[in-house]
Structures are given as C-alpha cells and as structure tokens.
Design an enzyme around this catalytic site. Structure first.
Site, PDB file in Angstrom:
ATOM      1  N   TRP A 103       0.892  -1.158   0.000  1.00  0.00           N
ATOM      2  CA  TRP A 103       0.000   0.000   0.000  1.00  0.00           C
ATOM      3  C   TRP A 103       0.928   1.205   0.000  1.00  0.00           C
ATOM      4  CZ3 TRP A 103      -1.083   4.225   3.227  1.00  0.00           C
ATOM      5  CH2 TRP A 103      -2.298   4.879   2.986  1.00  0.00           C
ATOM      6  N   ASN A 132       7.475  -2.996   5.709  1.00  0.00           N
ATOM      7  CA  ASN A 132       6.175  -2.383   5.989  1.00  0.00           C
ATOM      8  C   ASN A 132       6.430  -1.266   6.998  1.00  0.00           C
ATOM      9  OD1 ASN A 132       3.523  -1.825   6.747  1.00  0.00           O
ATOM     10  ND2 ASN A 132       3.396  -3.583   8.119  1.00  0.00           N
ATOM     11  N   GLY A 133       6.019  -0.053   6.657  1.00  0.00           N
ATOM     12  CA  GLY A 133       6.246   1.073   7.574  1.00  0.00           C
ATOM     13  C   GLY A 133       6.734   2.289   6.798  1.00  0.00           C
ATOM     14  N   GLU A 183     -21.595   5.580  11.281  1.00  0.00           N
ATOM     15  CA  GLU A 183     -21.044   4.297  10.845  1.00  0.00           C
ATOM     16  C   GLU A 183     -21.703   3.831   9.541  1.00  0.00           C
ATOM     17  OE1 GLU A 183     -18.521   2.714  11.355  1.00  0.00           O
ATOM     18  OE2 GLU A 183     -18.909   0.648  10.812  1.00  0.00           O
ATOM     19  N   LYS A 240     -19.662   3.159   6.102  1.00  0.00           N
ATOM     20  CA  LYS A 240     -19.701   1.885   5.385  1.00  0.00           C
ATOM     21  C   LYS A 240     -20.044   2.124   3.917  1.00  0.00           C
ATOM     22  CE  LYS A 240     -17.964  -0.161   7.456  1.00  0.00           C
ATOM     23  NZ  LYS A 240     -17.471  -0.009   8.781  1.00  0.00           N
ATOM     24  N   HIS A 266     -29.227  23.010  10.435  1.00  0.00           N
ATOM     25  CA  HIS A 266     -28.213  24.058  10.497  1.00  0.00           C
ATOM     26  C   HIS A 266     -27.283  24.016   9.282  1.00  0.00           C
ATOM     27  CE1 HIS A 266     -29.526  25.059  14.519  1.00  0.00           C
ATOM     28  NE2 HIS A 266     -29.517  23.763  14.800  1.00  0.00           N
ATOM     29  N   LYS A 272      -6.519  -2.352   5.479  1.00  0.00           N
ATOM     30  CA  LYS A 272      -7.207  -2.778   6.689  1.00  0.00           C
ATOM     31  C   LYS A 272      -6.607  -2.164   7.941  1.00  0.00           C
ATOM     32  CE  LYS A 272     -10.033  -5.353   9.081  1.00  0.00           C
ATOM     33  NZ  LYS A 272     -11.399  -4.816   9.154  1.00  0.00           N
TER      34      LYS A 272
HETATM   35  C1  F6R Z   1     -13.828   1.288   8.464  1.00  0.00           C
HETATM   36  C2  F6R Z   1     -12.570   0.832   9.015  1.00  0.00           C
HETATM   37  C3  F6R Z   1     -11.597   1.841   9.509  1.00  0.00           C
HETATM   38  C4  F6R Z   1     -11.008   1.366  10.843  1.00  0.00           C
HETATM   39  C5  F6R Z   1      -9.895   2.319  11.292  1.00  0.00           C
HETATM   40  C6  F6R Z   1      -9.341   1.932  12.640  1.00  0.00           C
HETATM   41  O1  F6R Z   1     -14.627   0.229   8.075  1.00  0.00           O
HETATM   42  O2  F6R Z   1     -12.308  -0.328   9.062  1.00  0.00           O
HETATM   43  O3  F6R Z   1     -12.194   3.094   9.642  1.00  0.00           O
HETATM   44  O4  F6R Z   1     -12.025   1.307  11.784  1.00  0.00           O
HETATM   45  O5  F6R Z   1      -8.867   2.322  10.353  1.00  0.00           O
HETATM   46  O6  F6R Z   1      -8.808   0.650  12.615  1.00  0.00           O
HETATM   47  P1  F6R Z   1      -8.574  -0.164  13.940  1.00  0.00           P
HETATM   48  O7  F6R Z   1      -9.901  -0.412  14.542  1.00  0.00           O
HETATM   49  O8  F6R Z   1      -7.882  -1.408  13.511  1.00  0.00           O
HETATM   50  O9  F6R Z   1      -7.725   0.701  14.821  1.00  0.00           O
END
Ligand code: F6R
Length: 609
Positions: free
Chosen positions: A74, A100-101, A482, A486, A505, A604
């Site tokens: 990524w 990674n980083g 949320e 989504k 507003h 993710k």
């Molecule tokens: C949305 C989603 C992201 C994570 C966010 C935090 O569906 O998955 O907004 O919620 O990147 O990730 P975590 O929970 O792993 O810290």
C-alpha cells in the site's frame, strides 16, 4: 500498511508465499512481489497490481527455492509501479528486502548512500534500508541489519534474505507488526495471524526493536543492540476456517453474518446473568481505581471511533463519569490535559493503528492509565496498554469493519455496567436488566439478518445514487456515522452521517428528490423528535429510508422505505441498527461492481500516520 509473508522449509516457497500474500492482501493491494533463494542465487519477481497479477507473472516465469519473502504493498513513498514494488535489492542483487512502515529520514540517507556510490532504482523510502544493509554487510546479515537499523528513524517490519547466507531469513520490527510461525520442519513470517493459522498455531510475536534470524528449525531473537532475547511461543486459538470465506461471496458478507456468534463469544465468559457480575480477565483495574478516575477519554480512528462515541453516551448515563471521545491523531498532537485521574480507553480492531498507538503513548507519558479494547491478541496496542479487553470477533479480513464494531459495542456496554456497579451509580436491578437486554442481542441480530433479501431489494433502488445522508439522535447518531462510513468506503457513494437535529443548520440545503436520507428512527427517548426530523426531510422532497422498531406504524406512514428491527432498549440498539446499514452498503457496492473486500485506496490496518 503493507503485508509481509515469508517461508523457509523443505517445500517450494512460492506457493506458500503467494497464498500468504493473498490472505494479507487486505493490508494493501497496489503491487506485490516475491524473492526466493535457489542454487546460490536470489530471484525476484514483482509487479504493480494485485496478487493475481503477480501470480500470472510467476506462472509465465516461475522462480523456485525452498525459502523466500513476499510483499503486498500500500504505497506511501513512491507511486505504485513495477520498480517501486518490493522486494528491493542491493546494488549487487545479493540481498533482497521487504518492508512495511515508513522510513522518515530516507531522503537524507538516500543522499548519503548515493554519494557513497549506491545506485537507487526506485523512489521508495524502503530502498535505503537494503543499501544500508549492503553497506554494512561483512558476511553476517543479522549484524548488518542491526547496524543499518541504528541509522533509520521511523517504523518498520522488515524481512531480508542474502545470497551468501542460504537457509536464513533475517527480520526486524519497530512499530509495525511481525509474527513468526513455527512448525516442525518449517517456519513462516507474517504481518498477521490469519495468513499463517492454516499452517501452525504456534507463533512468536516480535517486539519493537528486535531482530530475529529465522531458520527452518531454529529462531534466534535479539535486541537491536545485540542482547539475546528468550521468548516462548504463544498458541493461537483461532480456527483456520475463520480466515476463509466459507462459501460467502465476500469476507464482508461473511463477517456481517458472523456477528451474532461473535457477540455471544465476546460476552459469554464475562457475565453472570443472575448476579449481573461482569469480569474482564486482563483489565488490570482495581475497584478503587475505577472510583478514583474523574474522567474517561476514549480514543480511536474510523469505525472504532464510532464505537467509542456510543461509549460516551453509555458511560455518562450509567456510570456518571465525564467522557470525551478523541480522534487519536488529533489527541496525540494537541498537548492534551491528562493526569492520573484520567482513564484512556483506546479502541481498535487491529491494535496496530499508528495514530491510536501514538495517542496511547502520549496519554501514558502524561500519567494516564490506559486500557485498550482490541481484537488481535498480542497486538502492539494490547502490549502497550496497562490492561486489555479482547473482543472475540475472530479475524476480520474484509477491509470494512463490521463484526469488530458490534463486538466493541458489546464490550463497551459491559464495561459500562461494571463501572456503574463499582461507582454505585447503577442499581443492581437495572444492572441485571441491562445484562439481560444484552443477552438477547445475538438472537435479535439473527432476526435482522433474516431480512437480508429485503435490504438487497432496497439496494436495487438506490445503487445509482450519488449522495446519501444518514441521520440519528443519541446513540443513533454514531450509528448514522457508521452507516455513512460503510457506504462511502465500499461503494464510493458520497455519504454524510449527521446528528438529526443538526441537519437544519446546514445539510438540509442538500435535500432534494434525489437525496436518500437514512434515518435511525427506533423507539426511545428521542423518538418524537426524530419523527419531526423525518417530516423536515419529507417537506423538502427527500427520500426517507427509516430503520424503525418492529410494529411501528407512525414511521411507516411517513417514510418511503422502512426496515424493521426488533424492539430493544436504546442502550443496546446500535448493535442491531447497524446491521441493515452494513448490508445496505454491501449490496449497493456489489451492484456497483466495487471490490467490496478491498476498496480502492484503503488498507485494513493503518500502521502509518
Ligand atoms: C472502516 C474501518 C476503519 C477502521 C480504522 C481503525 O470500516 O475499518 O475506519 O475502523 O482504520 O482501525 P482499527 O480499529 O484497527 O484501529
């Protein structure tokens, strides 16, 4: 933000690595590559695109060997391209490395190394590491890695192989996860557990600033300054099946359906229904501490932040303690006012989100007690916190978080009951009632899931929309946020979540006959007010899609579309109300032909700032 997978054993490495990278693809998917060692040489194959493209490349030009490292990327520094894909190699091609980083001082290092004669091929930050390792290499890869890492600042999980040292993968980590999986005759390295659980449940988590040399039957860990480290393997209890799609078209859909089971698992061992006693094994908070806090700060990002926002409503109402909910990245750099009477609760599915970890470090440095709510056992966040509560959601692989969210809600709810009891703000009868209400949630959720076909039908009407508004009040507001998140992340439709009362507003100007407005209109203290907000939308020609309590006629008369969910108290309703919104986003994305499990530009777990 990227995924790393490595194999060393007695079989061909490439099939293991490709399979592992596929499991890690949710972490990043703009390019991929693999390096193996065979007959005294290192072979590299890499390209821009998803793992499927790498697989094609490997089919056209196979590379062999019984050890190797792979990477799915990524992009942070350097756009996705063949040349920027990992593994990167030293000038002489004898060392290959994946990372990674982010290397923060890479420009300065690159300038110095270039002056010393190193030739750079890519525009990545990573490539400086392999040149640094090459610079220090005198026949000992681990030693060269250690010397190289003394010079870099930033975060990393790294794996490297070297032509002169067959049978060895050298790894290191700081701020990005890396796990070693041990089996009888082979060893694996991976950025996370779902990618190795099929092969072994015996793992070792590398800690920050540790270097490990992995051989087929041996692992040797030491600190960056060379002190040997002894660490026993941990046994992982996740079922290998949980990392597979199990007949569902996408992980997201599978994970939506797993929610009732995940909540059952998360709450079952923590409550005594009759006495309303709540127990968390690794919370590490004494009752006197719970009474001592005068403030809670929740911190998180994205979906986890939405779960935290529900926490604010719950904790203030039932435990009578002031709560703030902070975006982790804002909190950490704001010089927050925090002391030993502050409890920081960090919420994260992955436990590796860089901003959330940063917020935890900041709060700890300022004297706060820190607990985390987290899904990944042994993650950085869990290890950095004074106490931890694990959500037992099992691996969440779809990039859009679903079951992690609802299990976070369940845990926050239980924590509220515990705090209310200890702080004597929650009468015992009310606590028993609250626990009973929670126990009913998994069955009620199953009833919501049974309406999947209705939600799918609804999505047919709206999948061509370009915008959507989501409105809620009270605990319905975080659910509106949320639901909107989504929809935007998986279907790329612009969506806004808003407190319903705030609509007038500003956002009300957006409403016209093309604007779907999803309204969380369940029974509760603000029900009459929400009916008023529905009227306001209708008066401006908007299309109202209501989520309402079973049997409600008032909302039915006003709304254009309605999805009923079982009646529940407001405190548990977010766990039910979010489910149709998850399904709605999912089916809209599918109808729009979007890549549901790997939405564009996302990853993710966001391990960079
Ligand atoms: C949305 C989603 C992201 C994570 C966010 C935090 O569906 O998955 O907004 O919620 O990147 O990730 P975590 O929970 O792993 O810290």
């Amino acid at each position: 933000m990227c995924g790393i997978f490595g194999y060393i054993g007695k079989s061909e490495a490439v099939p293991f690595i490709v399979e592992g990278l596929k499991k890690l693809e949710y972490r990043g998917y703009d390019s991929a590559g693999v390096a193996t060692y065979e007959h005294g040489r290192i072979f590299v194959s890499k390209c821009e695109g998803k793992i499927a493209e790498l697989e094609e490349l490997l089919t056209d030009k196979p590379i062999g060997g019984e050890m190797g490292i792979g990477h799915t990327r990524w992009a942070t520094h350097g756009s996705p391209s063949d040349v920027n894909s990992h593994p990167h190699t030293s000038c002489d091609g004898k060392i290959a490395l994946v990372h990674n980083g982010i290397i923060e001082n890479y420009l300065e290092l690159r300038r110095k190394l270039s002056e010393e004669g190193h030739k750079f091929k890519s525009t990545t930050d990573t490539e400086v590491i392999v040149h640094l390792v090459e610079k220090y290499y005198k026949g000992d890869l681990e030693k060269a890695m250690r010397q190289a890492l003394q010079e870099v600042t930033g975060s990393y999980a790294i794996a490297a192989i070297c032509e002169q040292e067959p049978g060895k993968i050298v790894c290191a980590r700081k701020g990005s996860p890396l796990i070693v999986g041990l089996s009888d005759n082979e060893a694996f390295i991976s950025s996370d557990i779902p990618a190795i659980i099929k092969y072994t449940s015996k793992v070792i988590y590398l800690e920050d600033e540790e270097v490990a040399t992995i051989q087929r039957k041996k692992i040797q860990i030491s600190t960056l300054d060379g002190k040997p480290v002894k660490r026993k393997p941990t046994l992982i209890s996740w079922d290998p099946e949980s990392a597979e799609k199990g007949g569902y078209a996408h992980f997201m859909l599978k994970e939506i359906h797993e929610q009732p089971g995940a909540i059952r698992k998360t709450i079952a061992h923590r409550v005594n229904v009759d006495s309303a006693k709540v127990h968390f094994d690794e919370l590490n908070l004494e009752p006197k501490e719970i009474r001592h806090f005068n403030r809670i700060i929740f911190t998180a990002c994205g979906t986890s932040w939405h779960a935290a926002l529900v926490g604010e409503y719950l904790m203030e109402r039932y435990a009578k303690i002031p709560v703030e909910v902070e975006y982790a990245a804002e909190f950490r750099y704001r010089e927050p006012i925090v002391d030993d009477k502050t409890l920081l609760i960090a919420v994260s599915q992955s436990g590796e989100t860089a901003d959330t970890l940063g917020a935890v470090w900041e709060a700890k440095a300022r004297g706060a007690k820190v607990i985390s709510i987290c899904n990944v056992v042994g993650s950085s966040l869990a290890r950095e916190s004074h106490g931890v509560i694990y959500t037992d959601a099992g691996p969440e692989i779809g990039v859009a978080s679903t079951k992690a969210f609802t299990t976070q809600l369940a845990v926050i709810y239980l924590l509220t009951v515990l705090f209310g009891q200890v702080r004597k703000t929650l009468p015992q009868a009310k606590a028993i009632q609250m626990i009973n209400n929670l126990m009913e949630i998994p069955d009620k959720m199953e009833r919501v899931l049974a309406k999947e076909a209705d939600v799918e039908k609804l999505s047919e009407k709206f999948y061509n929309s370009t915008n959507a508004l989501y409105l809620g009040r009270g605990k319905g507001f975080p659910v509106a946020l949320e639901g909107a998140l989504k929809l935007k992340e998986v279907s790329y439709i612009h969506a806004e979540g808003y407190p319903a009362a705030e609509m007038k507003h500003g956002p009300i100007a957006l409403i016209d006959k093309n604007m779907p407005v999803v309204v969380l209109a369940m029974h509760g203290r603000r029900y009459d007010k929400i009916l008023g907000n529905i009227e306001e939308v209708k008066a401006r020609g908007g299309i109202v899609i209501a989520i309402a309590s079973e049997g409600d006629q008032m909302v039915k008369e006003k709304a254009d579309e309605i999805i009923y969910i079982p009646a529940s108290t407001e405190a548990v309703s977010p766990m039910l109300a979010v489910v149709p919104l998850q399904l709605f986003a999912y089916y809209i994305a599918v109808k729009r032909g979007c890549h549901v499990d790997q939405p564009r530009n996302l990853a993710k777990s966001v391990t960079v700032e």
